[in-house]
Every structure is written in C-alpha cells, then in structure tokens.
Design an enzyme around this catalytic site. Structure first.
Site, PDB file in Angstrom:
ATOM      1  CE  LYS A 253       0.649   9.995  -2.411  1.00 16.64           C
ATOM      2  NZ  LYS A 253       1.677   9.893  -1.657  1.00 16.64           N
TER       3      LYS A 253
ATOM      4  CE  LYS B 288       5.650   0.898  -3.313  1.00 16.56           C
ATOM      5  NZ  LYS B 288       5.915   2.256  -3.958  1.00 16.56           N
TER       6      LYS B 288
ATOM      7  CE  LYS C  29       5.026   6.665   5.602  1.00 16.71           C
ATOM      8  NZ  LYS C  29       6.385   6.597   4.513  1.00 16.71           N
TER       9      LYS C  29
END
Length: 329
Positions: A196, A111, A193
């Site tokens: 959302k 990230k 994966k």
C-alpha cells in the site's frame, strides 16, 4: 481452544494483497480458535505519521476487519495503544534482546539503509514490541506472510530466553503461513510484494478501489511476451501472481484457470479477473461504508479493548512477578 494473534498496521488503505494474504484467512479461523486481532498503531509510529491521517487509518482498518466477515462476538478486535501492557512488556522484551540480533533483522536493514545517523530507534525496537503483542495472549499460532517469518522466529527466541531465565511464563508461538497467496505480488512487478506504500498507484489494488479503477489497474498489469495463461512462478511470475489472485477470489484451482484460458490470451483473462476481483470486494465495501461512521464500530472497539486489557494485564503481572518487579498479591 488454541489462541491466534494477528496485528496489522494502520498505515494506508489495505490492499487486495493484505486481504488475500491475511484477512481472508482470518474469517474461518474465528470458528476454530480464540482470536485476537489488533490494530498495531504503535508499530505505525516507528516512522512519522500525520495525526489526523493516522486516526482515520485506525478507524478505516477497524471497519475493514469487520467488513471482511469477522464477528465481534467470536473475536477480540482492539487498538494496540488502548492496551498499555503492550508497551510495558515491549520494554521487558527489549531488555532481554541483543543488539546484534535486532540489527540483523532484514526489515531494519532495508528501512534504515541510507539514513545515516537519522535512523529512528523504533525501527530497531519494532521486533521486541511485536513479540510483546504476541506473547501477552498466550498465543499458539500467528498467521503471517513470508516477510514476517524472521520476526516470528525472534519472538520464539525471546520467549524461550525469558522462560529459561525466569521460569515457564510464555507460550512459544508457532507460525502459520497460508499455502497459496501468502505473498501477493505487485501488479507492476511480479517479483515484488504488493504494498500500500508503493508510489506507483497502479501497482496495487486498494480494498476500497471502485470498479473502474480496479478494471484499469488489472488491464495495465504486467504480463510477459508469452501470451499463454500458465502458472510458472520462475518463468512467468507476473502471470502466476494474477492467476493466484484469480484463484483466491474465485475458488477455482490454478489448473482450472489454465484450462479456461487455453488459447485465449491475456485480454479475456484480465477482463474476467477484473470482474472476479470487483465482485469479491463489493460486499466488503458495502459493509465497510455502513460501519465506518457508526457508533457500532466504537462500541466493538471499546469492548475489545476491555477484554484485551483483562487478559494482557494478567500476563504482564506474571512476567513482572517472576522478574521481581511486581509486588506479591
């Protein structure tokens, strides 16, 4: 009775992957364990959030927790920020953490990659906060997906380090990973994966998607040139992922699904899979719609916060006491 803790971030509508990989497994656990289910909104703000959207996502997640079958009389459901002990113990966990071990966390590296000096410090402190979440409740087991195992290992290390330094205060939690479906993959890319936050809306099925949307997404889902419905995660990751979804939604084994579609190809398989997913989500969506705007939801969250505060404050006091931070009572 052993204790289970689990937390989910309110950062968007949960996917079918969240349900099959985690929430579906929470329901039977409530009859065997003392369960704490937390909406970890403090984790969500490690990246900027729109306040109105975050507020709605918190409520939406709370309603979905209950809609999947959790009983508020059996579990403690609460919002993280309504229990201040989480942030207080997180600071203690930060202080006994080492910078090197936090920088080695895979999610932090992923990230923060390419952000230069504008890396939010919350991304680095995320694992100590997660450790505090878990340790406050004398947690024995944490049901997690594969992507969170590294953070759980750090939680165990921090608890052990604290206990060695100050005395036996924290329970060392164990990891529970479901054998099947712990990691549901993207519909667009079978090796990635399901998320959302994926910019490709066709890559995931939301728990609140309507029947037509679910059908379209599944019919467009990635397969491969070999038209056989066969489970092989190495050679056929996309089809294997769809079979895993089918199995978890229907209760049928992978062998049974292979036999059902032998010689039939992907068309019939995807049509039936869409129907299985729709019927799995239908009762959840109906219960969710009743709860979302109800005062019942507020009452459940208030009761959960009250109980969680009582337990968490006791553990926080124990930790502060052995460190010399709390006045003797």
């Amino acid at each position: 009775m052993k204790t289970i803790f689990s937390g989910i971030q309110p950062s968007g509508i949960l996917t079918l992957g969240n349900y099959l990989g985690a929430m579906k497994h929470f329901v039977p656990l409530q009859d065997e364990f003392n369960c704490y289910y937390c909406i970890v909104n403090q984790h969500a703000i490690t990246v900027p959030q729109d306040p109105a959207v975050l507020r709605e996502n918190i409520r939406r997640l709370a309603a979905l927790y209950l809609a999947v079958g959790l009983d508020p009389n059996k579990v403690t459901l609460f919002i993280q920020s309504e229990v201040p002990a989480h942030a207080k113990l997180a600071w203690i966990m930060i202080c006994i953490s080492y910078l090197g071990e936090l920088e080695r966390m895979t999610q932090f590296k992923d990230k923060s990659d390419g952000r230069g000096e504008s890396i939010p410090s919350g991304l680095l402190a995320y694992p100590p906060l997660m450790a505090a979440d878990i340790l406050l409740y004398s947690t024995d087991y944490v049901p997690v997906g594969e992507d969170q195992k590294q953070h759980l290992e750090l939680t165990r290390d921090l608890a052990t380090r604290f206990n060695n330094r100050y005395g036996e205060v924290f329970t060392i939690p164990e990891i529970r990973v479901p054998e099947l479906g712990a990691r549901i993959m993207s519909l667009a890319e079978g090796t990635k994966k399901m998320s959302k936050s994926d910019p490709n809306q066709g890559a995931f099925i939301s728990m609140l998607d309507d029947a037509d949307t679910i059908t379209k997404k599944i019919k467009r889902a990635q397969t491969d040139s070999d038209s056989s419905v066969r489970f092989d995660k190495e050679a056929k990751p996309a089809v294997s992922n769809l079979m895993t979804i089918y199995s978890l939604c229907s209760g049928k084994t992978l062998d049974e699904i292979e036999a059902m579609y032998e010689g039939k190809g992907y068309g019939a398989f995807k049509t039936d899979l869409a129907e299985v997913v729709i019927e799995t989500l239908r009762p959840i969506q109906e219960r969710y719609n009743k709860l979302f705007h109800s005062t019942e939801l507020d009452d459940i969250l208030s009761a959960g916060a009250k109980k969680a505060n009582e337990v968490a404050n006791q553990m926080l006091y124990r930790a502060e006491k052995v460190m010399g931070m709390a006045r003797m009572q």
